[in-house]
Design an enzyme around this catalytic site. Structure first.
Site, mmCIF file in Angstrom:
data_model
loop_
_atom_site.group_PDB
_atom_site.id
_atom_site.type_symbol
_atom_site.label_atom_id
_atom_site.label_comp_id
_atom_site.label_asym_id
_atom_site.label_seq_id
_atom_site.Cartn_x
_atom_site.Cartn_y
_atom_site.Cartn_z
ATOM 1 N N CYS A 137 0.842 -1.207 0.000
ATOM 2 C CA CYS A 137 0.000 0.000 0.000
ATOM 3 C C CYS A 137 0.875 1.253 0.000
ATOM 4 O O CYS A 137 2.098 1.176 0.098
ATOM 5 C CB CYS A 137 -0.932 0.017 1.204
ATOM 6 S SG CYS A 137 -0.058 0.308 2.742
ATOM 7 N N CYS A 171 3.210 1.689 2.870
ATOM 8 C CA CYS A 171 4.462 0.900 2.740
ATOM 9 C C CYS A 171 5.497 1.729 1.978
ATOM 10 O O CYS A 171 6.672 1.787 2.357
ATOM 11 C CB CYS A 171 4.228 -0.386 1.937
ATOM 12 S SG CYS A 171 3.016 -1.483 2.622
ATOM 13 N N ASP A 194 9.057 28.818 -33.125
ATOM 14 C CA ASP A 194 10.130 29.321 -33.972
ATOM 15 C C ASP A 194 9.636 29.153 -35.411
ATOM 16 O O ASP A 194 8.879 28.219 -35.688
ATOM 17 C CB ASP A 194 11.383 28.470 -33.716
ATOM 18 C CG ASP A 194 12.618 29.089 -34.317
ATOM 19 O OD1 ASP A 194 12.653 30.322 -34.425
ATOM 20 O OD2 ASP A 194 13.530 28.338 -34.681
ATOM 21 N N ASP A 252 13.860 23.479 -31.961
ATOM 22 C CA ASP A 252 14.592 22.268 -32.354
ATOM 23 C C ASP A 252 15.647 21.890 -31.318
ATOM 24 O O ASP A 252 16.348 20.896 -31.470
ATOM 25 C CB ASP A 252 15.229 22.441 -33.739
ATOM 26 C CG ASP A 252 16.134 23.676 -33.807
ATOM 27 O OD1 ASP A 252 16.495 24.197 -32.731
ATOM 28 O OD2 ASP A 252 16.474 24.110 -34.912
ATOM 29 N N ASP A 264 17.749 27.188 -29.703
ATOM 30 C CA ASP A 264 16.741 27.753 -28.804
ATOM 31 C C ASP A 264 17.010 27.362 -27.363
ATOM 32 O O ASP A 264 16.122 27.461 -26.531
ATOM 33 C CB ASP A 264 15.332 27.234 -29.144
ATOM 34 C CG ASP A 264 15.070 27.102 -30.613
ATOM 35 O OD1 ASP A 264 15.007 25.964 -31.076
ATOM 36 O OD2 ASP A 264 14.931 28.134 -31.266
#
Length: 742
Positions: free
Chosen positions: A19, A22, A429, A631, A635
């Site tokens: 659970c 745990c 872009d 890309d 950037d």
């Protein structure tokens, strides 16, 4: 395992967690070890991610620490995943058998308890049947509860063991000493059927939960299944079939019709069409011939070819994708940290509520207070469910990230999903994102007084552009080479960032670049060329100027076609209520023409790479949550500044660690899909958490008997057990709905 200086980051499978409490115990135990910087346990994936200093602690020490509290770690990084799957499969089968056996014994207990209570020896018969249900088939609950108690902690097993144990002991006492209650004018109730049914329902719930959880990881299993087990290796003795693990870089392999490609490489001979949809998400098969790249996991359609292995094992694109998806599925959403804190104190609080419930009944309910109070206490312990809380977030994340991977959308972590949900501004872009990114020269226009020197001037232009790193320079070089122009040697070559290039030939300075160079150096442009420039820019073509120190010699028109899906993608984003911005280093006229063609209302032209990050910051200061799409090459600053960075690529050309979300296809329509997936996943997490909290907030007071003073309603522990089992299953099932949403 990643190493960063003196720190190691590793992800290990955990065994024995039942659970969310745990998971909280394992996490706090590991985090408390000297030398551990951080530990994050994911209950849904059953893994722990640990950042530690190897000089102070090692995985064996961590394993020993959690073995002390009843759990275990698999330390073998190579086969750990497989070992965990095998252990889980064995445990699932064992649980299935135990559940069936317990259910067979419980059925007569329920029948006797409900309809034949007054038959002779009914209580002893139920005792005989209940004992193996609790202590043989349900023994794991009691064993785990004792282990937890030894270390002063508690989990869901503690709640189950306490509730069914109390009901069992009370019933045994009443079976052997009924006179104790009869002498006080009370009926000696027994609750064997409640104890047995609770155990069966919780085991059944676990069974359904495990089954549903295994469905949340189908995406990873599909990805792992993409790699073939054997390959055809070319050797000096001909073609041999070998295991894929035996392939080394530089080996030559043969791929036949219909076969899966095993490793990344470059085609050396032959040609074929290859289905790359499982990597890129694009349905159209890609033509492969000598010199083109092929990727592991893709499927050869017709024809056969040979290729040289370039990347093998963990270095292939497929292996990187699998690793990224696994890491992402194991990451925690910010909201999960709060849920983990609640899960950590949930069980002790429930035990306290159960004791208070019993006390209130004894104090305020008169002679029947103890019996009713005991049942209410048992019901509180049974109905409380930390599992629903623990599963709410990770199951939705696993399904969401898996669904993305199947569509060529790679999400780096759960935080990216949450950011995607909030995005209300997207920056695109122009080159390579809105356009194909394959610029081509369409025409050259000469100044009248240079028409006699064309050949020599083209040679100077080629020499300049050959040394430039700008993508447009490549287009010019390719065009000039097509005209059989041969370059010559230049002196003093210089790259003028964001403007162009310059160089000297025969003591004269020449320039090639944007109109910025002209305005800075007061270089003249003839009237006829000015008119031509205006005409070209209105058609969304980029103009490059080639000049000497005094005047423009010729202009070069370059076109970059819009991608087919760009206009539609912009439209879909705007329909989702997202503002779309376009940034470009190109001139105002070309930018305006592209913006008009795509329907973009906000754009900025002549932006230098360094200015993009500033633009992102400006939008963020206006309170916008910004996604930057690029890309990942020029950037990088803007991608780092944005709230959500999205890198676009084309199959093998992509660096998948650049951004928070990576699109394997260059189709811009993947962007609104990725943002929609984020929204659906976060919405599912919120639904799950709402129901998990509401279930406990309503269920626990009902179980305590809050309605009893008003209408005499008391919740039966058997119904509480069923509700508890269903709460976990419903949360996982709600997450699984994501798989079927388009």
């Amino acid at each position: 395992m990643k190493e960063q200086g003196t720190v190691k980051n590793t992800s290990l499978p955990v065994l024995g967690m039942t659970c969310a409490s745990c998971a909280s115990s394992v996490e706090s135990k590991i985090a408390a070890q000297p030398g551990v910087s951080s530990a994050a346990v994911n209950y849904a994936t059953q893994r722990v991610n640990v950042v530690y200093n190897p000089k102070m602690v090692n995985p064996q020490v961590l394993q020993k620490a959690i073995q002390d509290i009843g759990y275990d770690l698999i330390l073998d990084e190579e086969t750990g995943e497989q070992q965990q799957e095998e252990i889980k499969a064995d445990l699932y089968q064992a649980l299935k058998k135990k559940t069936i056996a317990a259910a067979i014994l419980t059925l007569p207990i329920v029948v006797i308890g409900m309809f034949f209570m007054d038959m002779p020896y009914a209580n002893y018969l139920m005792l005989l049947l209940t004992t193996p249900v609790l202590f043989v088939f349900g023994q794991s609950f009691f064993i785990n509860a004792v282990k937890q108690a030894k270390h002063g902690s508690a989990n869901m097993d503690s709640l189950v063991a306490l509730s069914t144990g109390i009901a069992y002991i009370f019933s045994v006492f009443n079976s052997f000493y009924p006179q104790f209650w009869l002498s006080r004018g009370l009926h000696p109730h027994v609750y064997f059927e409640a104890a047995a049914v609770v155990i069966v329902f919780i085991m059944l719930g676990k069974l359904l939960e495990e089954n549903a959880k295994s469905n949340t990881s189908t995406a990873i299993k599909k990805l792992i299944g993409l790699q073939p087990k054997t390959v055809h290796l070319v050797t000096d003795n001909g073609e041999v079939e070998v295991e894929v693990n035996a392939v080394n870089i530089g080996d030559e392999l043969i791929v036949k019709s219909g076969e899966k490609i095993a490793v990344d490489g470059i085609v050396t001979s032959g040609n074929s069409y290859v289905d790359e949809s499982m990597i890129s998400g694009e349905p159209v098969a890609v033509f492969k011939e000598a010199g083109t790249k092929v990727l592991a996991g893709t499927i050869n359609q017709k024809g056969s070819f040979r290729f040289i292995a370039e990347k093998v094992g963990k270095d292939t694109m497929l292996a990187q994708i699998i690793k990224m998806v696994q890491d992402a599925q194991g990451s925690k959403a910010p909201v999960q940290k709060l849920v983990d804190k609640i899960a950590g104190i949930f069980v002790p609080i429930v035990i306290l509520i159960a004791i208070v419930t019993l006390g209130c009944w004894i104090l305020f309910a008169g002679s029947s207070g103890f019996t009713h109070g005991l049942m209410a206490m048992v019901t509180v312990l049974v109905i409380a469910c930390p599992c629903a809380l623990g599963l709410a977030t990770p199951t939705a994340i696993m399904v969401g990230i898996g669904k993305g991977a199947e569509s060529g959308i790679l999400i780096k972590d759960a935080e990216a999903l949450e950011s995607g949900y909030k995005v209300n501004a997207v920056i695109l872009d122009k080159t390579g994102t809105l356009t194909e990114g394959k610029p081509t020269v369409t025409q050259l226009h000469w100044a009248d007084n240079f028409k006699g020197e064309q050949q020599e001037m083209l040679q100077v232009l080629l020499a300049l552009e050959k040394q430039s790193e700008h993508p447009l320079a490549e287009a010019i070089v390719a065009y000039l080479k097509g005209l059989s122009v041969v370059g010559l040697s230049l002196m003093n070559f210089e790259s003028l960032t964001g403007k162009g290039v310059s160089g000297s030939y025969q003591a004269q300075k020449f320039y090639a670049g944007s109109h910025r160079i002209l305005s800075e150096l007061n270089i003249k442009v003839s009237d006829s060329l000015c008119l031509k420039v205006k005409e070209l820019e209105e058609k969304a073509q980029t103009v490059i100027y080639f000049s000497n120190q005094e005047e423009v010699i010729l202009i070069i028109a370059i076109a970059d076609e819009l991608k087919t899906g760009s206009k539609k993608a912009v439209q879909v984003l705007q329909q989702q209520g997202i503002e779309v911005y376009m940034l470009t280093g190109d001139n105002q006229h070309t930018a305006a023409a592209v913006a008009q063609q795509t329907g973009i209302l906000n754009f900025q032209a002549e932006v230098l790479p360094a200015d993009k990050a500033e633009f992102v910051k400006k939008l963020q200061e206006q309170g916008k949550v910004v996604a930057m799409i690029g890309d990942g090459i020029n950037d990088s600053q803007a991608l780092a500044q944005a709230d959500l960075s999205i890198a676009m690529g084309k199959g093998s050309d992509i660096a998948i660690d650049v951004a928070k979300i990576t699109l394997m296809s260059s189709d811009l329509l993947q962007v609104p899909k990725a943002l929609r997936l984020s929204r659906l996943t976060v919405k599912t997490i919120r639904q799950n958490l709402f129901w998990a909290f509401i279930y406990n907030l309503i269920g626990i007071p009902l179980a305590a008997g809050i309605l009893y003073p008003f209408n005499g309603f008391l919740l039966n522990p058997m119904i509480a057990g069923a509700a508890m089992a269903l709460s976990s299953v419903s949360v996982v099932s709600n997450s699984l709905r994501l798989k079927f949403i388009k």
